[in-house]
Design a protein around this motif. Structure first.
Motif, PDB file in Angstrom:
ATOM      1  N   ASN A 183       0.850  -1.180   0.000  1.00  0.00           N
ATOM      2  CA  ASN A 183       0.000   0.000   0.000  1.00  0.00           C
ATOM      3  C   ASN A 183       0.890   1.235   0.000  1.00  0.00           C
ATOM      4  O   ASN A 183       1.833   1.339   0.791  1.00  0.00           O
ATOM      5  N   GLY A 184       0.600   2.153  -0.893  1.00  0.00           N
ATOM      6  CA  GLY A 184       1.390   3.371  -1.031  1.00  0.00           C
ATOM      7  C   GLY A 184       1.622   3.677  -2.490  1.00  0.00           C
ATOM      8  O   GLY A 184       1.147   2.975  -3.381  1.00  0.00           O
ATOM      9  N   ARG A 185       2.368   4.734  -2.748  1.00  0.00           N
ATOM     10  CA  ARG A 185       2.705   5.067  -4.121  1.00  0.00           C
ATOM     11  C   ARG A 185       3.883   4.214  -4.585  1.00  0.00           C
ATOM     12  O   ARG A 185       4.514   3.510  -3.809  1.00  0.00           O
ATOM     13  N   PHE A 186       4.165   4.318  -5.873  1.00  0.00           N
ATOM     14  CA  PHE A 186       5.256   3.533  -6.445  1.00  0.00           C
ATOM     15  C   PHE A 186       6.506   4.391  -6.579  1.00  0.00           C
ATOM     16  O   PHE A 186       7.118   4.486  -7.638  1.00  0.00           O
ATOM     17  N   ASN A 187       6.853   5.008  -5.482  1.00  0.00           N
ATOM     18  CA  ASN A 187       8.014   5.886  -5.463  1.00  0.00           C
ATOM     19  C   ASN A 187       8.616   5.793  -4.080  1.00  0.00           C
ATOM     20  O   ASN A 187       7.931   6.020  -3.072  1.00  0.00           O
ATOM     21  N   GLU A 188       9.891   5.461  -3.987  1.00  0.00           N
ATOM     22  CA  GLU A 188      10.503   5.238  -2.689  1.00  0.00           C
ATOM     23  C   GLU A 188      10.612   6.501  -1.844  1.00  0.00           C
ATOM     24  O   GLU A 188      10.986   6.438  -0.678  1.00  0.00           O
ATOM     25  N   LYS A 189      10.267   7.656  -2.410  1.00  0.00           N
ATOM     26  CA  LYS A 189      10.306   8.900  -1.645  1.00  0.00           C
ATOM     27  C   LYS A 189       9.011   9.127  -0.874  1.00  0.00           C
ATOM     28  O   LYS A 189       8.913  10.081  -0.106  1.00  0.00           O
ATOM     29  N   HIS A 190       8.032   8.280  -1.097  1.00  0.00           N
ATOM     30  CA  HIS A 190       6.738   8.442  -0.446  1.00  0.00           C
ATOM     31  C   HIS A 190       6.514   7.331   0.588  1.00  0.00           C
ATOM     32  O   HIS A 190       7.232   6.337   0.635  1.00  0.00           O
ATOM     33  N   ASP A 191       5.466   7.513   1.393  1.00  0.00           N
ATOM     34  CA  ASP A 191       5.130   6.535   2.421  1.00  0.00           C
ATOM     35  C   ASP A 191       4.632   5.236   1.782  1.00  0.00           C
ATOM     36  O   ASP A 191       3.955   5.258   0.754  1.00  0.00           O
ATOM     37  N   GLN A 241       9.064  13.973  11.741  1.00  0.00           N
ATOM     38  CA  GLN A 241       8.114  15.069  11.918  1.00  0.00           C
ATOM     39  C   GLN A 241       6.699  14.674  11.529  1.00  0.00           C
ATOM     40  O   GLN A 241       5.730  15.202  12.063  1.00  0.00           O
ATOM     41  N   LYS A 242       6.567  13.748  10.572  1.00  0.00           N
ATOM     42  CA  LYS A 242       5.234  13.353  10.125  1.00  0.00           C
ATOM     43  C   LYS A 242       4.541  12.523  11.191  1.00  0.00           C
ATOM     44  O   LYS A 242       5.156  11.675  11.834  1.00  0.00           O
ATOM     45  N   LYS A 243       3.261  12.766  11.360  1.00  0.00           N
ATOM     46  CA  LYS A 243       2.517  12.087  12.407  1.00  0.00           C
ATOM     47  C   LYS A 243       1.751  10.862  11.914  1.00  0.00           C
ATOM     48  O   LYS A 243       1.211  10.120  12.718  1.00  0.00           O
ATOM     49  N   SER A 244       1.687  10.680  10.622  1.00  0.00           N
ATOM     50  CA  SER A 244       0.914   9.542  10.126  1.00  0.00           C
ATOM     51  C   SER A 244       1.480   9.098   8.789  1.00  0.00           C
ATOM     52  O   SER A 244       2.244   9.816   8.134  1.00  0.00           O
ATOM     53  N   LEU A 245       1.106   7.887   8.380  1.00  0.00           N
ATOM     54  CA  LEU A 245       1.475   7.371   7.063  1.00  0.00           C
ATOM     55  C   LEU A 245       0.490   7.893   6.028  1.00  0.00           C
ATOM     56  O   LEU A 245      -0.719   7.807   6.204  1.00  0.00           O
ATOM     57  N   ASP A 246       1.015   8.411   4.946  1.00  0.00           N
ATOM     58  CA  ASP A 246       0.179   8.854   3.831  1.00  0.00           C
ATOM     59  C   ASP A 246       0.197   7.766   2.773  1.00  0.00           C
ATOM     60  O   ASP A 246       1.072   7.731   1.904  1.00  0.00           O
ATOM     61  N   LEU A 247      -0.752   6.864   2.869  1.00  0.00           N
ATOM     62  CA  LEU A 247      -0.778   5.709   1.968  1.00  0.00           C
ATOM     63  C   LEU A 247      -1.694   5.975   0.787  1.00  0.00           C
ATOM     64  O   LEU A 247      -2.614   5.213   0.490  1.00  0.00           O
ATOM     65  N   THR A 248      -1.440   7.095   0.111  1.00  0.00           N
ATOM     66  CA  THR A 248      -2.187   7.403  -1.091  1.00  0.00           C
ATOM     67  C   THR A 248      -1.862   6.370  -2.162  1.00  0.00           C
ATOM     68  O   THR A 248      -0.704   6.098  -2.439  1.00  0.00           O
ATOM     69  N   GLY A 249      -2.878   5.815  -2.732  1.00  0.00           N
ATOM     70  CA  GLY A 249      -2.669   4.766  -3.731  1.00  0.00           C
ATOM     71  C   GLY A 249      -3.481   3.546  -3.364  1.00  0.00           C
ATOM     72  O   GLY A 249      -3.937   3.387  -2.228  1.00  0.00           O
ATOM     73  N   PRO A 250      -3.665   2.636  -4.316  1.00  0.00           N
ATOM     74  CA  PRO A 250      -4.501   1.460  -4.064  1.00  0.00           C
ATOM     75  C   PRO A 250      -3.823   0.459  -3.142  1.00  0.00           C
ATOM     76  O   PRO A 250      -2.600   0.399  -3.055  1.00  0.00           O
TER      77      PRO A 250
END
Length: 286
Positions: A13-21, A146-155
């Protein structure tokens, strides 16, 4: 899930980019491994099950993820707002902050992931697993940032992902096996309500009950396995379905016993008894 694959991807779960959650749940060399990232660093969590999970039997895996945001662990009546294990983890891992009313608060800016396999006492495994030495069915990993949550944008992807860069921190791209009973936030997910499907089918033919038709004969005990079955045969019978009678015959050599299938024996001897007919034949060159 059930599989015979030593390496496979269960969930991504997440985007297909290692820079994202992202979160990725894999089987690596027969063992479950979670990899997650809040976009800054990557953390792996690896419980250990003796014998592994690639034996074709049904296994279960639980993933608990939450943020230590400094919220109160108890409500106004003194009851726990969170499960007991979560409360222990909040207070045990670091010294808690004590609020004005004397109510403990968990430390902030920390993300915790706990992975447990099969019927596991999570608290026991996390807290005393190393001391016990052989109880590692659960493991945990933490990240700070610093981020408080996972941003699991994506299917949410089960059992496979599209083509990804070679350096993407997920080792496997697919899964061969069966999955069932997916729940997220204690809510059951209808696995037939997918958006897209690529090579999956309802049911699990490899895990059907191969013992339903009494395939083991002569009192044999059937065990259903991955795409097959085996029979535990009683004394005196052998073969795939315990259909062959096995007779034990004493030859002229009391120290050796030979198994005879269907009343046909091939006897081998290293030391014929002195004076036996076999020795006589050997001495005569027959």
């Amino acid at each position: 899930f059930a599989t015979r694959e030593r390496n496979a991807l269960l969930l991504y779960n997440g985007r297909f980019n290692e820079k994202h959650d992202f979160i990725a749940l894999e089987i690596i060399d027969d063992q479950i491994q979670l990899t997650f990232s809040g976009g800054e660093t990557k953390t792996t969590v690896s419980p250990y099950i003796p014998g592994g999970v690639s034996d074709g039997q049904w296994h279960s895996v639980q993933l608990h993820y939450y943020n230590k945001e400094g919220g109160s662990l108890v409500d106004s009546s003194g009851g726990l707002r969170v499960p007991l294990y979560t409360a222990w983890l909040e207070l045990d891992q670091k010294e808690p902050n004590i609020g004005r009313l004397g109510i403990p608060h968990g430390p902030s800016a920390e993300k915790v992931a706990v992975v447990a396999v099969d019927d596991c006492d999570i608290s026991l495994a996390i807290r005393f697993g190393k001391e016990i030495g052989n109880y590692s069915c659960a493991a945990q990993g933490t990240q700070t940032g610093q981020k408080k949550s996972l941003d699991l944008t994506g299917p949410l992807l089960l059992g496979g992902v599209p083509n990804l860069p070679e350096d993407f921190p997920v080792r496997n791209r697919n899964f061969v096996g069966c999955m069932r009973n997916l729940t997220i936030d204690s809510k059951s997910i209808d696995m037939a309500s997918y958006i897209a499907n690529n090579g999956t089918a309802a049911g699990c033919p490899a895990k059907k009950n191969f013992c339903a038709n009494d395939v083991c004969l002569n009192g044999g005990v059937c065990v259903s396995k991955w795409n097959t079955y085996s029979c535990g045969c009683p004394t005196g019978f052998g073969g795939k379905n315990c259909e062959q009678a096995v007779y034990r015959q004493e030859a002229e050599y009391p120290a050796r016993t030979h198994a005879c299938m269907e009343r046909t024996c091939k006897l081998y001897a290293e030391r014929p008894l002195a004076g036996s007919r076999t020795q006589d034949l050997l001495a005569a060159g027959q």
